[in-house]
Design a protein around this motif. Structure first.
Motif, short mmCIF file in Angstrom:
data_model
loop_
_atom_site.label_atom_id
_atom_site.label_comp_id
_atom_site.label_asym_id
_atom_site.label_seq_id
_atom_site.Cartn_x
_atom_site.Cartn_y
_atom_site.Cartn_z
N PRO A 132 -13.37 1.02 59.07
CA PRO A 132 -13.43 1.67 57.75
C PRO A 132 -13.18 0.71 56.60
CG PRO A 132 -12.27 3.09 59.29
CD PRO A 132 -12.52 1.79 60.02
N ALA A 133 -12.29 -0.25 56.78
CA ALA A 133 -11.94 -1.19 55.71
C ALA A 133 -13.11 -2.09 55.32
CB ALA A 133 -10.75 -2.04 56.12
N GLU A 134 -14.05 -2.32 56.23
CA GLU A 134 -15.15 -3.25 55.97
C GLU A 134 -16.50 -2.54 55.88
OE1 GLU A 134 -15.11 -5.98 59.25
OE2 GLU A 134 -15.43 -4.40 60.75
N HIS B 8 -12.64 3.20 50.21
CA HIS B 8 -13.50 3.21 49.03
C HIS B 8 -12.71 3.61 47.78
CE1 HIS B 8 -17.86 3.11 50.61
NE2 HIS B 8 -17.06 2.55 51.51
N LEU B 9 -11.82 4.58 47.93
CA LEU B 9 -10.98 4.97 46.81
C LEU B 9 -10.04 3.83 46.41
CD1 LEU B 9 -9.93 7.03 44.79
CD2 LEU B 9 -8.46 7.98 46.59
N ALA B 10 -9.46 3.16 47.40
CA ALA B 10 -8.59 2.01 47.10
C ALA B 10 -9.37 0.94 46.35
CB ALA B 10 -8.02 1.45 48.40
N HIS B 11 -10.57 0.67 46.79
CA HIS B 11 -11.42 -0.32 46.12
C HIS B 11 -11.66 0.08 44.66
CE1 HIS B 11 -15.27 -2.12 44.90
NE2 HIS B 11 -14.95 -3.13 45.70
N HIS B 12 -11.93 1.36 44.44
CA HIS B 12 -12.19 1.87 43.10
C HIS B 12 -10.98 1.69 42.20
CE1 HIS B 12 -14.55 4.48 40.38
NE2 HIS B 12 -13.41 5.07 40.07
N LEU B 13 -9.81 2.03 42.71
CA LEU B 13 -8.57 1.92 41.91
C LEU B 13 -8.25 0.47 41.57
CD1 LEU B 13 -6.27 4.45 43.81
CD2 LEU B 13 -7.67 4.86 41.78
N LEU B 14 -8.47 -0.43 42.54
CA LEU B 14 -8.13 -1.83 42.32
C LEU B 14 -9.17 -2.53 41.45
CD1 LEU B 14 -6.83 -2.71 45.90
CD2 LEU B 14 -5.48 -2.21 43.85
N THR C 78 -17.19 4.08 42.94
CA THR C 78 -18.03 2.89 43.05
C THR C 78 -18.09 2.41 44.49
OG1 THR C 78 -17.39 2.20 40.82
CG2 THR C 78 -18.35 0.52 42.25
N ALA C 79 -19.31 2.20 44.99
CA ALA C 79 -19.47 1.67 46.34
C ALA C 79 -19.04 0.20 46.36
CB ALA C 79 -20.91 1.79 46.80
N PRO C 80 -18.27 -0.22 47.34
CA PRO C 80 -17.82 -1.62 47.40
C PRO C 80 -19.00 -2.57 47.54
CG PRO C 80 -16.53 -0.24 48.90
CD PRO C 80 -17.68 0.59 48.43
N ASP C 81 -18.87 -3.73 46.93
CA ASP C 81 -19.88 -4.79 47.02
C ASP C 81 -19.44 -5.79 48.08
OD1 ASP C 81 -21.66 -6.84 46.76
OD2 ASP C 81 -21.08 -7.39 44.71
N PRO C 82 -20.14 -5.85 49.22
CA PRO C 82 -19.71 -6.75 50.31
C PRO C 82 -19.65 -8.22 49.91
CG PRO C 82 -21.33 -5.16 51.10
CD PRO C 82 -21.30 -5.03 49.61
N ALA C 83 -20.35 -8.58 48.84
CA ALA C 83 -20.35 -9.98 48.42
C ALA C 83 -19.16 -10.32 47.53
CB ALA C 83 -21.65 -10.30 47.67
N SER C 84 -18.39 -9.33 47.12
CA SER C 84 -17.29 -9.58 46.18
C SER C 84 -16.02 -10.03 46.90
CB SER C 84 -16.99 -8.31 45.37
OG SER C 84 -16.41 -7.32 46.20
N ARG D 87 -13.78 -8.42 50.28
CA ARG D 87 -13.33 -9.24 51.41
C ARG D 87 -11.81 -9.22 51.54
NH1 ARG D 87 -17.44 -12.31 53.42
NH2 ARG D 87 -15.99 -13.73 54.45
N GLN D 88 -11.12 -9.21 50.42
CA GLN D 88 -9.65 -9.14 50.47
C GLN D 88 -9.19 -7.82 51.08
OE1 GLN D 88 -8.59 -10.16 46.29
NE2 GLN D 88 -7.20 -11.65 47.23
N ILE D 89 -9.78 -6.72 50.62
CA ILE D 89 -9.39 -5.41 51.14
C ILE D 89 -9.74 -5.30 52.62
CG2 ILE D 89 -9.89 -2.93 51.01
CD1 ILE D 89 -10.20 -3.25 47.99
N ALA D 90 -10.96 -5.72 52.97
CA ALA D 90 -11.42 -5.59 54.36
C ALA D 90 -10.55 -6.38 55.33
CB ALA D 90 -12.87 -6.03 54.46
N SER D 91 -10.12 -7.57 54.91
CA SER D 91 -9.34 -8.43 55.80
C SER D 91 -7.85 -8.12 55.77
CB SER D 91 -9.57 -9.89 55.42
OG SER D 91 -9.12 -10.15 54.10
N GLY D 92 -7.44 -7.20 54.89
CA GLY D 92 -6.01 -6.87 54.79
C GLY D 92 -5.23 -7.89 53.99
N ALA D 93 -5.93 -8.68 53.16
CA ALA D 93 -5.26 -9.76 52.43
C ALA D 93 -4.99 -9.43 50.98
CB ALA D 93 -6.12 -11.03 52.50
N HIS D 94 -5.40 -8.25 50.51
CA HIS D 94 -5.18 -7.94 49.09
C HIS D 94 -3.69 -7.64 48.85
CE1 HIS D 94 -5.53 -6.29 45.09
NE2 HIS D 94 -6.79 -6.69 45.05
N PRO D 95 -3.06 -8.30 47.89
CA PRO D 95 -1.62 -8.13 47.69
C PRO D 95 -1.21 -6.76 47.17
CG PRO D 95 -2.57 -9.48 45.94
CD PRO D 95 -3.64 -9.30 46.97
#
Length: 357
Positions: free
Chosen positions: A20-22, A65-71, A84-90, A94-102
């Motif tokens: 789901p994250a990616e 997707h909601l987390a991406h929108h808020l951030l 907003t649909a996440p942009d895989p190139a952004s 990548r930070q959200i998908a990999s669990g690296a977003h602070p």
């Protein structure tokens, strides 16, 4: 076929299926996504949400997707009216998908390095990470998002620890609980969250999800309709049916349950098929089908006014659920477990036959 994997594997990871994250694509649930986007834009998004509905319909994907929108839009007034649909190139994706977003914390069943398998619950040690996460200042002054996936897997201590965070929520922090069965949560947790119910996917949405997997749905319209009906609106269930022998497992188990006499050879063949070392997903499919059969028959008996049979089947369901938990917790022999489950199912079904004769 999927490309590069960004998200770490989870206890319910499926080969060839994005986590789901990616996953940049959310299928269905347009009314819910619109409602959430509007609530955020107008400053009415609650600090805690429960996304409730059957497994495999996209609840966790919606949460990310909601987390991406808020951030992406830390100022609500700048956010668009639709999610907003996440942009895989952004880099944000990548930070959200990999669990690296602070500013985002994803809690799920952790991997047990000692036993080399995923734990069976979300324990209190995982929930304690929330306090550590919230003690840090947001890196850009924006929102912080905590996703618990699924919250059904929390044990009692973990649930109580989460409740303390929900009782005194920090500013600009959003909790999103993924829940398959809301009744499994503490009432005090439910009372502090806004419930958002998501329904099963329609047939076209379900087939649309399958088209993007490594095993697309059958071409025959009748077969596609039958698959959609059996999956019950769950994309995960449909994938299990088509890619992991789920249809064959369910058919074999149904036949054993319907038999008026025990089929010992058939029981052993099925147990061998689901209890192998590399058959963890098939074993899970088998267990879930046993529980579904008992639950469905208990419901039918109750609707028919046969309360005695309904209670017997309900008791059998609880016994089966406990057996599944014990087998997972103590790593018991899977073949013996499967044979025991088949015997329990046969006994419950035969009780109905004998009482109606």
């Amino acid at each position: 076929m999927i490309g590069e994997r960004l998200a770490p594997p989870q206890h319910d990871t499926l080969d060839g299926v994005l986590e789901p994250a990616e996953n940049p694509r959310l299928v269905g649930h347009a009314a819910v996504t619109s409602m959430l986007a509007q609530a955020y834009r107008t400053g009415k998004l609650p600090h805690a949400l429960i996304l409730a509905g059957p497994p495999g319909i996209g609840k966790a994907t919606l949460a990310f997707h909601l987390a991406h929108h808020l951030l992406k839009y830390p100022k609500a007034a700048d956010a668009p009216a639709e999610l907003t649909a996440p942009d895989p190139a952004s880099s944000l994706f990548r930070q959200i998908a990999s669990g690296a977003h602070p500013s985002m914390l994803h809690l799920t069943r952790p991997f047990d390095e000692k036993n080399k398998r995923f734990k069976t619950v979300v324990a209190v040690d995982e929930i304690r990470k929330v306090g550590q996460f919230l003690s840090l200042t947001s890196h850009d002054g924006g929102h912080r998002v905590v996703i618990v996936d699924p919250a059904d897997d929390m044990n009692t201590n973990a649930a109580n620890a989460l409740l303390k965070n929900l009782e005194e929520p920090p500013a600009r922090t959003i909790f999103i609980l993924i829940v398959h069965a809301p009744g499994s949560l503490l009432p005090t947790i439910r009372s502090r969250c806004q419930m958002v119910r998501l329904g099963p996917l329609g047939e076209q949405d379900l087939l649309s999800v399958l088209e993007a997997t490594e095993a697309p749905p059958p071409d025959d319209p009748a077969a596609r309709a039958a698959l959609a009906e059996r999956a019950g609106g769950s994309a995960r269930a449909a994938i299990l049916l088509t890619q992991y022998g789920g249809l064959e497992i369910a058919q074999a188990l149904d036949a054993l349950a319907d038999a008026r006499r025990p089929d010992v050879a058939g029981a052993h063949r099925l147990a061998d098929a689901v209890a192998g070392r590399d058959q963890a997903i098939q074993f899970d499919i088998f267990n879930r089908r046993v529980l579904d059969l008992l639950a469905d028959n208990a419901s039918q008996a109750a609707l028919a006014g046969d309360l005695s049979r309904a209670k017997s089947l309900s008791d059998a369901w609880h016994e089966a659920a406990n057996a599944i938990s014990e087998t997972e917790t103590y790593n018991l022999d899977k073949k013996q477990h499967a044979l025991g489950m088949i015997d329990r199912l046969n006994s419950a079904m035969r009780l109905g036959f004998s009482e109606r004769m």
